[in-house]
Design an enzyme around this catalytic site. Structure first.
Site, PDB file in Angstrom:
ATOM      1  N   HIS A  56       0.816  -1.218   0.000  1.00 51.67           N
ATOM      2  CA  HIS A  56       0.000   0.000   0.000  1.00 51.67           C
ATOM      3  C   HIS A  56       0.856   1.278   0.000  1.00 51.67           C
ATOM      4  O   HIS A  56       0.766   2.064  -0.948  1.00 51.67           O
ATOM      5  CB  HIS A  56      -1.008  -0.019   1.150  1.00 51.67           C
ATOM      6  CG  HIS A  56      -1.685   1.285   1.386  1.00 51.67           C
ATOM      7  ND1 HIS A  56      -2.545   1.849   0.465  1.00 51.67           N
ATOM      8  CD2 HIS A  56      -1.603   2.169   2.410  1.00 51.67           C
ATOM      9  CE1 HIS A  56      -2.973   3.019   0.933  1.00 51.67           C
ATOM     10  NE2 HIS A  56      -2.408   3.234   2.108  1.00 51.67           N
ATOM     11  N   GLU A  85       0.899   5.759  12.318  1.00 53.58           N
ATOM     12  CA  GLU A  85      -0.404   5.335  12.791  1.00 53.58           C
ATOM     13  C   GLU A  85      -0.468   3.830  13.043  1.00 53.58           C
ATOM     14  O   GLU A  85      -1.090   3.385  13.997  1.00 53.58           O
ATOM     15  CB  GLU A  85      -1.487   5.747  11.784  1.00 53.58           C
ATOM     16  CG  GLU A  85      -2.808   5.967  12.493  1.00 53.58           C
ATOM     17  CD  GLU A  85      -3.956   6.163  11.547  1.00 53.58           C
ATOM     18  OE1 GLU A  85      -3.739   6.233  10.333  1.00 53.58           O
ATOM     19  OE2 GLU A  85      -5.086   6.244  12.048  1.00 53.58           O
ATOM     20  N   ASP A  86       0.168   3.065  12.180  1.00 51.77           N
ATOM     21  CA  ASP A  86      -0.042   1.620  12.222  1.00 51.77           C
ATOM     22  C   ASP A  86       1.078   0.825  12.875  1.00 51.77           C
ATOM     23  O   ASP A  86       0.928  -0.362  13.118  1.00 51.77           O
ATOM     24  CB  ASP A  86      -0.248   1.075  10.791  1.00 51.77           C
ATOM     25  CG  ASP A  86      -1.507   1.653  10.150  1.00 51.77           C
ATOM     26  OD1 ASP A  86      -2.314   2.211  10.899  1.00 51.77           O
ATOM     27  OD2 ASP A  86      -1.650   1.537   8.928  1.00 51.77           O
ATOM     28  N   ASP A 147      -3.169   8.345  -1.337  1.00 50.34           N
ATOM     29  CA  ASP A 147      -3.564   7.314  -0.375  1.00 50.34           C
ATOM     30  C   ASP A 147      -5.005   6.880  -0.651  1.00 50.34           C
ATOM     31  O   ASP A 147      -5.327   5.696  -0.749  1.00 50.34           O
ATOM     32  CB  ASP A 147      -3.416   7.908   1.036  1.00 50.34           C
ATOM     33  CG  ASP A 147      -3.868   6.956   2.129  1.00 50.34           C
ATOM     34  OD1 ASP A 147      -3.575   5.755   2.018  1.00 50.34           O
ATOM     35  OD2 ASP A 147      -4.512   7.430   3.087  1.00 50.34           O
TER      36      ASP A 147
HETATM   37 MN    MN Z   1      -2.714   4.729   3.731  1.00 53.38          MN
END
Ligand code: MN
Length: 726
Positions: A56, A85-86, A147
């Site tokens: 991604h 964030e992840d 995105d």
């Molecule tokens: Mn993304």
């Protein structure tokens, strides 16, 4: 790059090549570092499709590099956009490894993503403004578009509910946003993909019909294009000609809007000619050639070359009658115009080649960005120049959600109290607490864009004075001020009632001047403040009024009043003559004998305090002189015996009707002088008071005193003098 080394090398090289091809410059080492960090950080994560998560960010970086190319910083930020964030990686690490710019972009993209969670989109335009208020760098938006585009392209793998939510958000927020940004191709793709998930039936139907018509359509376009191509070549022009792709969603929207079947909408053919030239005049030249071949339809000509659209779109549009009498729209533009139309802000930047040759050019760029967002700019006053990619649109406002998901706009630094007054003045007045994003917070908490705010009210709660210290909006400031004033008025009124009751009960008499004097002696700023203090029980009325009663019984005047009288009399006469002259000598009046105009006086030279003025009869002075120190100096009242000066009387008598008239008559007519002030206090059947008046000398004053004593009902009349005070 431990795992899949060969594959990783291949896809990295592909990204690098794309960057080199499309970007002005590439920091290869930095790009590689971002690639590796992103790969490592995401290596244990997988997407809904089952493929490694890293695909991604990689694809997003590819979109940025290929489809909306701007600079290498954007591509690096795209690679890293999900790591904070992840994964475990902290924004400070990004800043340390890749610099502040990349960190800010990654942070911006993360924040933008968080805004929509759990919110129903009700005011799309406000949403877009809210996003902008959070964004300080244009590149944040570009990365976010990329995105979103990749997420839309891979939306088939998530569940239908999420599909619909994401698609709706895309259609209502991101697609119009991309349009404003001049990113036509991104906009179309976002719209078509959203359309696909929001109305699958209509989408499939339309896709099938277009497919069926394709061959027919292609052969018609060929028929139309052939003479055009020949003629343009004859004129030695370099160009690209294409049957412009029609986007499903725009066809669908036209069908709905014009209420016409597919065939009618779709039969409007369109052809685009892109000139490999930087000369915009060539567009008009080509227009002339087209019009020689096909007859133009009047009123369908649009010249966006000389007058570009607000998003900087430039092109010539004309509609002509083609073979078989069908209408064909022809668009004519240069390569640069086309790039700007397709890639918007990114292309604009590219053509600037990363530098502005003048301030005017930078300003033009800034104004354009502004127009992109504002459409019709309301902000004409603001002309400050932004540096490079910096945005400061809507930075002075925030957008927050109500519990129902409505957006409210507030100025920066607003608090829950501002929000409460924004909802309704009643909510503001009874606001007792607030929840921000589900957590109870203090009322002076500063709100941020995207916060969801819930106000807790209570009927018994009222605005607090301290709120005025931290509220920001005019609305809440005014409302709090109004409430405080109203509250104050009520307090003053009830204090006044208490006061009047008490005064009456104690059988005292106060006119408004007396009340003001009393208030001042208690250090209040007027009688209103005294009443307020009474209402708030900050003042004990019994205590305040007790000495007043005592003083009256002794029929004397408080010392304070003598002091102010002495001050008036001494000032009025114009100071003191020392040794016959009005010299600038430091002097003061002795407290032991308190001389006032009319008294024979003498000066005593002190050490350090200048000259002390005593009465000639002062006992203290006589004692000092007896000790043998002769430091006396002759002093005088300047106007005694030649002019009038202020003197005072104290007077006590029976409170009978007409007494005041008798007193003033005695003074003014028999002794031919003027009264300066009268201060009479009546108490039961008695009255007492002070009168100040102008006299020539002490004999004159004595005659007035004797005259006054002759009035019926007057008990005592004395010179107002410190020696007469009890
Ligand atoms: Mn993304």
């Amino acid at each position: 790059m431990a795992l899949g080394v060969t594959k990783n090398k291949r896809i990295f090289d592909e990204l690098l090549e794309t960057c080199k091809h499309n970007l002005p410059s590439v920091d290869e080492a930095m790009l590689k570092k971002a690639f590796e960090l992103s790969y490592d950080a995401h290596k244990n994560d997988f997407r809904a499709s089952g493929e490694p998560y890293f695909n991604h960010p990689y694809e997003v970086a590819m979109i940025v590099a290929k489809e909306i190319p701007l600079d290498d910083i954007s591509v690096i930020s795209a690679l890293l956009h999900d790591v904070v964030e992840d994964t475990e990686i902290d924004i400070s690490l990004i800043a340390k490894e890749f610099g502040k710019e990349v960190a800010e972009i990654v942070d911006g993209v993360t924040k933008m993503g968080g805004v929509f969670k759990g919110q129903e989109i009700t005011q799309a335009e406000n949403y877009r403004k809210m996003l902008l208020s959070m964004v300080k760098d244009v590149r944040v938006i570009l990365v976010k578009f990329a995105d979103r585009l990749h997420n839309m392209r891979t939306l088939e793998f998530v569940n239908p509910d999420k599909q619909r939510r994401i698609a709706r958000e895309t259609l209502e927020i991101y697609a119009p946003f991309a349009h404003r940004f001049g990113l036509a191709r991104v906009k179309w793709e976002l719209e078509d993909l959203s359309f696909k998930y929001l109305n699958k039936e209509a989408y499939d139907d339309l896709a099938r019909k277009i497919k069926n018509k394709r061959r027919e359509r292609e052969s018609y376009i060929n028929k139309f294009n052939t003479p055009v191509i020949d003629k343009l070549k004859e004129h030695g022009l370099k160009f690209e000609i294409s049957g412009r792709p029609k986007h499903l969603y725009s066809i669908y929207r036209k069908m709905i809007k014009r209420n016409k079947p597919f065939e009618e909408i779709y039969d409007l053919f369109a052809v685009r000619i892109i000139l490999e030239s930087n000369d915009s005049n060539e567009c008009y030249y080509v227009l002339g050639i087209i019009n020689q071949i096909y007859i133009p339809v009047p009123d369908r000509f649009k010249d966006y070359v000389s007058i570009p659209k607000t998003n900087n779109y430039q092109s010539i549009h004309t509609t002509v009658i083609g073979p078989e009498g069908k209408l064909v729209e022809v668009q004519i533009r240069t390569r640069k115009m086309h790039e700007v139309a397709e890639k918007g802000v990114a292309a604009h930047w590219k053509y600037k080649e990363n530098k502005f040759t003048s301030d005017a050019e930078l300003e033009e760029w800034v104004n354009w960005i502004r127009d992109v967002f504002e459409n019709a700019s309301k902000d004409e006053a603001s002309k400050e120049i932004l540096a490079s990619f910096k945005l400061n649109l809507y930075q002075d406002e925030i957008y927050v959600f109500t519990p129902k998901g409505d957006l409210r706009r507030l100025p920066v630094n607003s608090t829950p109290v501002d929000f409460a007054f924004e909802i309704h003045s009643k909510v503001g007045y009874h606001c007792i607490g607030a929840k921000v994003n589900g957590k109870i917070v203090p009322l002076d908490t500063i709100l941020h864009s995207g916060d969801q705010v819930e106000i807790i009210t209570s009927k018994n709660q009222h605005p607090n004075r301290s709120w005025a210290m931290f509220v920001t909006t005019h609305k809440s400031k005014a409302a709090i001020r109004r409430w405080i004033n109203k509250e104050e008025e009520q307090l003053i009124q009830s204090g006044k009632e208490l006061w009047e009751k008490k005064v009456k009960k104690m059988k005292l008499s106060f006119n408004s001047d007396d009340t003001i004097k009393l208030a001042k002696s208690l250090k209040f700023d007027g009688s209103g403040q005294l009443f307020k203090a009474i209402a708030q029980e900050k003042v004990n009325l019994d205590e305040v009024l007790a000495p007043k009663k005592e003083n009256e019984a002794k029929s004397s005047v408080p010392e304070l009043e003598f002091d102010s009288f002495a001050n008036i009399a001494r000032t009025d006469i114009g100071g003191i003559l020392v040794d016959g002259k009005s010299e600038n000598v430091m002097y003061s009046f002795a407290k032991c004998c308190n001389p006032i105009p009319g008294d024979p006086i003498v000066g005593y030279i002190t050490i350090g305090e200048g000259i002390k003025i005593h009465r000639k009869t002062c006992d203290d002075l006589i004692n000092i002189v007896k000790k043998g120190e002769n430091r006396l100096v002759p002093v005088q009242w300047p106007t005694v015996d030649s002019n009038l000066f202020v003197a005072g009387l104290t007077i006590v008598g029976e409170d009978v009707p007409g007494i005041l008239k008798d007193i003033s008559h005695s003074i003014t007519s028999y002794q031919n002088t003027n009264i300066k002030s009268v201060n009479i206090l009546a108490n039961n059947s008695m009255f007492k008071g002070t009168i100040t008046l102008y006299v020539r000398n002490l004999e004159h004053l004595s005659r007035i005193i004797e005259r006054l004593k002759k009035n019926k009902g007057i008990y005592t009349v004395e010179r107002f003098d410190s020696t007469n005070l009890v």
